[in-house]
Design an enzyme around this catalytic site. Structure first.
Site, PDB file in Angstrom:
ATOM      1  NE  ARG A   1      -5.059  -7.459  -5.677  1.00 55.08           N
ATOM      2  CZ  ARG A   1      -5.821  -7.034  -4.672  1.00 55.08           C
ATOM      3  NH1 ARG A   1      -6.743  -7.794  -4.172  1.00 55.08           N
ATOM      4  NH2 ARG A   1      -5.663  -5.823  -4.177  1.00 55.08           N
TER       5      ARG A   1
ATOM      6  CG  ASP B   1      -6.002  -4.006   4.515  1.00 53.74           C
ATOM      7  OD1 ASP B   1      -7.164  -4.140   4.116  1.00 53.74           O
ATOM      8  OD2 ASP B   1      -5.191  -3.231   3.980  1.00 53.74           O
TER       9      ASP B   1
ATOM     10  CB  CYS C   1     -13.025  -4.697  -5.319  1.00 57.25           C
ATOM     11  SG  CYS C   1     -13.035  -4.399  -3.568  1.00 57.25           S
TER      12      CYS C   1
ATOM     13  CG  ASN D   1      -2.081  -1.011   1.006  1.00 55.87           C
ATOM     14  OD1 ASN D   1      -2.177  -1.637  -0.053  1.00 55.87           O
ATOM     15  ND2 ASN D   1      -2.906  -1.186   2.027  1.00 55.87           N
TER      16      ASN D   1
HETATM   17  C1  UD1 Z   1      -6.768   1.433   1.187  1.00 56.84           C
HETATM   18  C2  UD1 Z   1      -5.891   0.210   1.159  1.00 56.84           C
HETATM   19  C3  UD1 Z   1      -6.671  -1.027   1.588  1.00 56.84           C
HETATM   20  C4  UD1 Z   1      -7.334  -0.799   2.935  1.00 56.84           C
HETATM   21  C5  UD1 Z   1      -8.150   0.485   2.916  1.00 56.84           C
HETATM   22  C6  UD1 Z   1      -8.731   0.860   4.276  1.00 56.84           C
HETATM   23  C7  UD1 Z   1      -4.333   0.718  -0.615  1.00 56.84           C
HETATM   24  C8  UD1 Z   1      -3.811   0.387  -1.984  1.00 56.84           C
HETATM   25  N1  UD1 Z   1      -5.391   0.035  -0.209  1.00 56.84           N
HETATM   26  O1  UD1 Z   1      -7.810   1.225   0.235  1.00 56.84           O
HETATM   27  O2  UD1 Z   1      -5.758  -2.127   1.678  1.00 56.84           O
HETATM   28  O3  UD1 Z   1      -8.202  -1.884   3.212  1.00 56.84           O
HETATM   29  O4  UD1 Z   1      -7.300   1.595   2.499  1.00 56.84           O
HETATM   30  O5  UD1 Z   1      -7.714   0.979   5.206  1.00 56.84           O
HETATM   31  O6  UD1 Z   1      -3.768   1.540   0.090  1.00 56.84           O
HETATM   32  N2  UD1 Z   1     -14.831   5.506   0.177  1.00 56.84           N
HETATM   33  C9  UD1 Z   1     -15.882   6.206  -0.375  1.00 56.84           C
HETATM   34  N3  UD1 Z   1     -15.612   7.058  -1.406  1.00 56.84           N
HETATM   35  C10 UD1 Z   1     -14.360   7.239  -1.908  1.00 56.84           C
HETATM   36  C11 UD1 Z   1     -13.299   6.532  -1.322  1.00 56.84           C
HETATM   37  C12 UD1 Z   1     -13.568   5.664  -0.290  1.00 56.84           C
HETATM   38  O7  UD1 Z   1     -17.037   6.062   0.035  1.00 56.84           O
HETATM   39  O8  UD1 Z   1     -14.177   8.030  -2.845  1.00 56.84           O
HETATM   40  C13 UD1 Z   1     -15.095   4.559   1.306  1.00 56.84           C
HETATM   41  C14 UD1 Z   1     -14.769   3.126   0.905  1.00 56.84           C
HETATM   42  O9  UD1 Z   1     -15.865   2.507   0.271  1.00 56.84           O
HETATM   43  C15 UD1 Z   1     -14.467   2.496   2.241  1.00 56.84           C
HETATM   44  C16 UD1 Z   1     -13.823   3.633   3.032  1.00 56.84           C
HETATM   45  O10 UD1 Z   1     -14.169   4.828   2.336  1.00 56.84           O
HETATM   46  O11 UD1 Z   1     -15.658   2.116   2.886  1.00 56.84           O
HETATM   47  C17 UD1 Z   1     -12.317   3.558   3.125  1.00 56.84           C
HETATM   48  O12 UD1 Z   1     -11.785   3.442   1.844  1.00 56.84           O
HETATM   49  P1  UD1 Z   1     -10.337   3.997   1.473  1.00 56.84           P
HETATM   50  O13 UD1 Z   1      -9.666   4.495   2.701  1.00 56.84           O
HETATM   51  O14 UD1 Z   1     -10.463   4.922   0.320  1.00 56.84           O
HETATM   52  O15 UD1 Z   1      -9.610   2.678   1.023  1.00 56.84           O
HETATM   53  P2  UD1 Z   1      -8.691   2.471  -0.244  1.00 56.84           P
HETATM   54  O16 UD1 Z   1      -7.820   3.644  -0.445  1.00 56.84           O
HETATM   55  O17 UD1 Z   1      -9.513   1.990  -1.379  1.00 56.84           O
END
Ligand code: UD1
Length: 423
Positions: A397, A305, A116, A23
């Site tokens: 992955r 995670d 996903c 990450n």
């Molecule tokens: C990153 C990590 C992933 C981890 C997650 C939460 C990477 C590559 N992946 O994923 O391993 O599980 O943080 O710690 O770093 N959300 C929205 N709108 C958005 C963006 C997010 O509603 O535009 C929500 C998501 O659905 C989720 C929450 O916010 O419920 C957290 O997501 P986010 O922190 O963005 O996770 P990722 O960056 O996708």
């Protein structure tokens, strides 16, 4: 196509070095686009998602090659701003390229990363933030067509601390005029790594690790040599493996500072966890006990995670542990597979209750997602007999070679190649 065969029962002993963080490296690979020159990434993990990022960089005209010390990326040849649907779908976090391409080229076209296995994965916060910086984005028909001849820095308040949105906006803001302040930013350690990488390239970013990140845009960036931080989730996985199987292990390179909620739970369960500047030691000599409720939350809360691997470690504990998954809507898909091994787990909405059983039994099980797949291996180490883990591409992955590392710790686990029908 491959499967993992795990024969349970061995106590774990020995030490392994924890790989670089997935990450951290994924947003940094997107950020190399801003450098416009040669970047050397040390401790870069060799993962499927890293390969997918390399494919994207190559499709954009950049070059990347592995060397003995890591990954060399040269983004000087960037000559495109379009990422095809196939490449976007190869990796969930491909959306992070959007901010970087916009900052460097002023326009971008890519397809939606899509849902996903953990449930819907919207990028509305990414897009709203980019629009606030001045990007015009047409997001109809599954395509994102973005124009941003001029990005302007400003304060952006995220409605929730999304890791990906924080990183995407940090990258875009490097190409904006003036100062951008990201409020309610995510505080994950990987965001600090991204800040350190950008600053090593000549950017002016501060505040990462707090909920307010400031980016002074418009700096001319250059290449650098950077060492990727150790992967805290891989470290959590191997600590949970030792807790599950019993034994004494040492994780070289792992830092406890970023794992405090996980190590606290393991200590409460009865493991002896100690840390020094070289890594983390974990000794588990008796049957674990259940722990207080584990609630996943943004950092510094308990990492979503690590939910599955801790759950796997507690399957044979004395008593019942309540898990509450607050980050993703479908993050209990490993539960059905664990129950095939004799685990007793009840799920209701975002809550799962694990009641420890005396014995787990090896079974054919199937990875449902990356960390859920790792959890199956953690449980299999403590099961009687052999577990056959299929769909291991999910695990690949995020883990360079989980069989290599667990074997180094004394586990009996091997990878076998299979035909598609067997997998
Ligand atoms: C990153 C990590 C992933 C981890 C997650 C939460 C990477 C590559 N992946 O994923 O391993 O599980 O943080 O710690 O770093 N959300 C929205 N709108 C958005 C963006 C997010 O509603 O535009 C929500 C998501 O659905 C989720 C929450 O916010 O419920 C957290 O997501 P986010 O922190 O963005 O996770 P990722 O960056 O996708």
């Amino acid at each position: 196509m491959s499967q993992l065969l795990v024969k349970g029962g061995n106590r774990l002993t020995g030490e392994v070095t924890v790989q670089g963080a997935k990450n951290s490296v994924l947003p940094i690979l997107a950020a190399t686009l801003l450098a416009g020159g040669q970047v050397e990434l040390r401790n870069c993990p060799r993962l499927r998602d890293v390969e997918a990022s390399i494919h994207i960089l190559e499709a954009l005209g950049c070059a990347a090659r592995w060397t003995d010390s890591g990954l060399l990326v040269d983004t000087g040849g960037l000559n495109g701003c379009v990422i095809s649907d196939i490449l976007m779908r190869e990796m969930r976090s491909s959306a992070i390229f959007l901010g970087a391409i916009l900052a460097r080229c002023g326009q971008a076209e890519l397809s939606y990363p899509g849902g996903c296995e953990l449930g819907p994965r919207p990028i509305d916060l990414h897009l709203a933030g980019l629009r606030e910086l001045g990007a015009e984005i047409d997001d109809t028909g599954g395509l994102l067509r973005c124009e941003a001849p001029r990005l302007r820095g400003r304060e952006i308040v995220l409605s929730l601390p999304s890791v990906g949105a924080t990183e995407n906006l940090m990258l875009a803001a490097c190409g904006a005029e003036g100062v951008t302040i990201l409020s309610n930013a995510a505080r994950e350690p990987e965001i600090v790594d991204l800040q350190e990488f950008l600053n090593a390239c000549g950017a002016e970013v501060s505040g990462a690790g707090t909920d307010s990140v400031a980016i002074v845009g418009g700096r001319r960036l250059h290449g650098c040599t950077f060492t990727i931080m150790p992967d805290r989730i891989v470290a959590a996985t191997y600590l949970c493996a030792a807790a599950s199987a019993g034994g004494e292990i040492f994780l070289r390179n792992a830092g406890e500072r970023h794992l405090a909620t996980v190590t606290a739970a393991l200590r409460e369960a009865g493991c002896a966890v100690t840390a020094d500047s070289g890594g983390i030691a974990c000794a588990c000599r008796r049957r674990l006990k259940a722990v207080r409720p584990v609630r996943t939350a943004p950092y510094p809360g308990f990492p979503t995670d690590a939910q599955a691997v801790l759950m796997a470690a507690l399957l044979r504990s004395r008593g019942a542990t309540v898990f509450e998954e607050n980050m993703f809507s479908s993050r209990y898909r490993h539960v059905g597979e664990l129950t095939r091994m004799g685990a007793e787990i009840r799920v209701s909405g975002r809550v799962a209750v694990v009641t420890g059983v005396e014995t787990l039994y090896g079974a054919p099980v199937c990875c449902t997602d990356l960390r859920g797949g790792a959890a199956l291996c953690v449980a299999a180490l403590a099961a009687e007999g052999e577990t056959r883990v299929s769909q291991t591409a999910h695990i690949d992955r995020g883990y360079e070679d989980i069989a290599r590392d667990l074997t180094a710790l004394g586990a009996e686990i091997r990878r076998i190649e299979t035909t598609p029908i067997e997998t």
